[in-house]
Scaffold this active site. Structure first.
Site, PDB file in Angstrom:
ATOM      1  N   PRO A  50       0.831  -1.208   0.000  1.00  0.00           N
ATOM      2  CG  PRO A  50      -0.030  -1.040   2.162  1.00  0.00           C
ATOM      3  CD  PRO A  50       0.691  -1.980   1.247  1.00  0.00           C
ATOM      4  CB  CYS A  51       1.902   3.609  -2.024  1.00  0.00           C
ATOM      5  SG  CYS A  51       2.721   5.191  -2.259  1.00  0.00           S
ATOM      6  CD  GLN A  52      -1.200   4.407   2.961  1.00  0.00           C
ATOM      7  OE1 GLN A  52       0.007   4.362   3.120  1.00  0.00           O
ATOM      8  NE2 GLN A  52      -1.951   3.324   2.977  1.00  0.00           N
ATOM      9  CG  ASN A  86       5.460   6.652  -0.395  1.00  0.00           C
ATOM     10  OD1 ASN A  86       4.306   6.288  -0.165  1.00  0.00           O
ATOM     11  ND2 ASN A  86       5.741   7.691  -1.140  1.00  0.00           N
TER      12      ASN A  86
END
Length: 365
Positions: A83-85, A100
Site C-alpha cells: 500500500p502507498c498513501q 512509502n
C-alpha cells in the site's frame, strides 16, 4: 493442473483473493503474510498453507526461503501490493510519505528472494503526479536487479468479474538471454456481455429480518438502517444516486447540485443488468457509494459484496462488519487473479521449454 514447481509467496495477502485465484490457476502457494490480524485469521480458515501475522519490515528473505524449503532464485513468483498513501489525491502536504517505505521494503524482499517473477497490484492513483515518483522508484530499483518490467491497467469486468474495477499491475521477470515470456491475459469479455449484478447475486435469498446471518450463507446479514435512510433509498431507482432523493429528505450537504457537492454516487443503488461499480472497503453502507441492493431498501450484505468480488460462498470471513468489508473491498477479485495466474503458468512453462531447447542445442552443437 497443479504445478508443484510453480511456487508463490503472497505478501500483503489480506484475506487471500490473489492467492485464491493464483491457486485456482495451478500455482503452488507456499506461504503468505499480512499484518492485519483479522485478514490473517480469514486467510488461515480458507487455505492449508501457512500464513504469518507479520509486517514486511520484520520479514527476512532468508528465513522465508528456509521455511518453504527453497533457495534464493528458486521461487517462481513473489506477489502482493504494497500500500502507498503518498500519491493519494486526498492527501495534502509533501509528496514524500513515510509509509512509502513499504515500497522499499518490497524491493528489498525481491532482492533477498530473487524470484523468477514478481507481481505488484495497486490503485490507478499510482499513475497520478504523486504516484509517478512511486512507480519510477520501484522500477529503477528492480531494473538494477536485472528485472524486465511490464505495467498494465486491467479492468476486472474484462475477465468475468461482475464489477467495473480498474487496477494497475506491474510484473517483473528475470530474462533468459534477453528474452521475456510473460504476457498479460487477453480480455475475455466485452461491455456488451459483461457479467452483471444479476448474474452474481440474484439467487441469494433476502437476509433474515432479525439481522442474524442467513443459516445457509455465511456473512449474509442485513444491517440496521434508520427509518429516514430507508425512506431516502426507496426513492432511488436502479443505477441511480442521491439526485433522486427529494430535496426535503436530503442531508444539508446534499441539497446543492450534484456537480457542486461531488460524491454523486452516495445513496446509490445497483442495477440488476449492469456490472457493479468498484467494491470499496466501505461497501457495507449505501451512504458511501452505489451499494444499495437493486430492489430491496437496504445496503448489500457482506456476502453479496463477496460475490461481486467473485469469492465463492464457502469462503468465510472473520472479524467485525467493518473489518470484513475492508477485507473484501481490498482484495484482488479471485477471478481476475486466476486469469493472471494462467498467464504466469503459461510463461513458466515457456521458460522451461526454452531452457530445455537451449540445453539440447548446447549438447548437440
Amino acid at each position: 493442473m497443479y504445478e508443484k514447481d510453480f511456487t508463490v509467496i503472497d505478501s500483503f495477502s489480506g484475506a487471500g483473493g490473489l492467492s485464491l485465484g493464483l491457486q485456482q490457476a495451478g500455482l503452488n502457494i507456499k506461504l503468505a503474510f499480512d499484518n492485519n490480524k483479522y485478514a490473517v485469521e480469514t486467510y488461515g480458515k480458507n487455505f492449508r498453507h501457512p500464513v504469518l501475522l507479520e509486517s514486511i519490515e520484520n520479514i527476512n528473505g532468508n528465513d522465508l526461503l528456509k521455511s518453504v524449503g527453497l533457495k534464493r532464485g528458486e521461487l517462481s513468483l513473489l506477489a502482493g501490493g504494497p500500500p502507498c498513501q503518498g500519491f493519494s489525491v486526498q492527501r495534502r502536504g509533501e509528496d514524500k510519505d513515510a509509509r512509502n517505505s513499504l515500497v522499499l521494503e518490497y524491493a528489498r524482499l525481491i532482492e533477498e528472494l530473487k524470484p523468477t517473477f514478481f507481481l505488484m497490484e495497486n490503485v490507478t492513483g499510482i499513475k497520478n503526479k504523486r504516484g509517478a515518483s512511486y512507480v519510477q522508484e520501484i522500477l529503477e530499483l528492480v531494473t538494477k536487479m536485472g528485472y524486465h518490467t511490464q505495467m498494465e491497467t486491467l479492468n476486472a469486468a474484462d475477465y468475468g468479474v461482475p464489477q467495473s474495477r480498474k487496477r494497475v499491475f506491474i510484473v517483473g521477470e528475470k530474462p533468459i538471454n534477453d528474452r521475456v515470456f510473460f504476457e498479460f491475459p487477453k480480455k475475455k469479455y466485452q461491455p456488451e456481455n459483461y457479467r452483471t449484478v444479476r448474474d452474481a447475486i440474484f439467487d441469494l435469498p433476502t437476509p433474515p429480518e432479525d439481522f442474524s446471518d442467513h443459516p445457509l450463507y455465511p456473512n449474509h446479514r442485513k444491517e440496521r438502517l434508520s427509518e429516514m435512510n430507508r425512506i431516502r433509498i426507496s426513492h432511488v431507482p436502479q443505477g441511480g444516486g442521491r439526485e433522486f432523493i427529494p430535496e426535503e429528505l436530503r442531508l444539508e450537504c446534499h441539497k446543492v447540485s450534484v456537480e457542486k457537492a461531488g460524491h454523486r454516487y452516495v445513496y446509490g443503488r445497483l442495477a440488476w443488468d449492469e456490472p457493479a461499480g468498484t467494491i470499496t472497503a466501505r461497501f457495507d453502507s449505501f451512504t458511501r457509494g452505489k451499494f444499495a441492493h437493486p430492489v430491496e431498501n437496504r445496503s448489500i450484505t457482506l456476502r453479496e459484496g463477496a460475490r461481486l468480488q467473485t469469492f465463492k460462498d464457502d469462503f468465510v470471513f472473520s472479524g467485525t462488519k467493518v473489518e470484513v468489508a475492508k477485507q473484501i473491498g481490498n482484495a484482488v477479485p479471485p477471478l481476475l487473479a486466476e486469469s493472471l495466474g494462467y498467464a504466469f503458468t503459461e510463461a513458466l512453462r515457456k521458460r522451461k521449454e526454452f531452457n530445455r531447447s537451449e540445453n539440447r542445442a548446447y549438447v548437440y552443437n
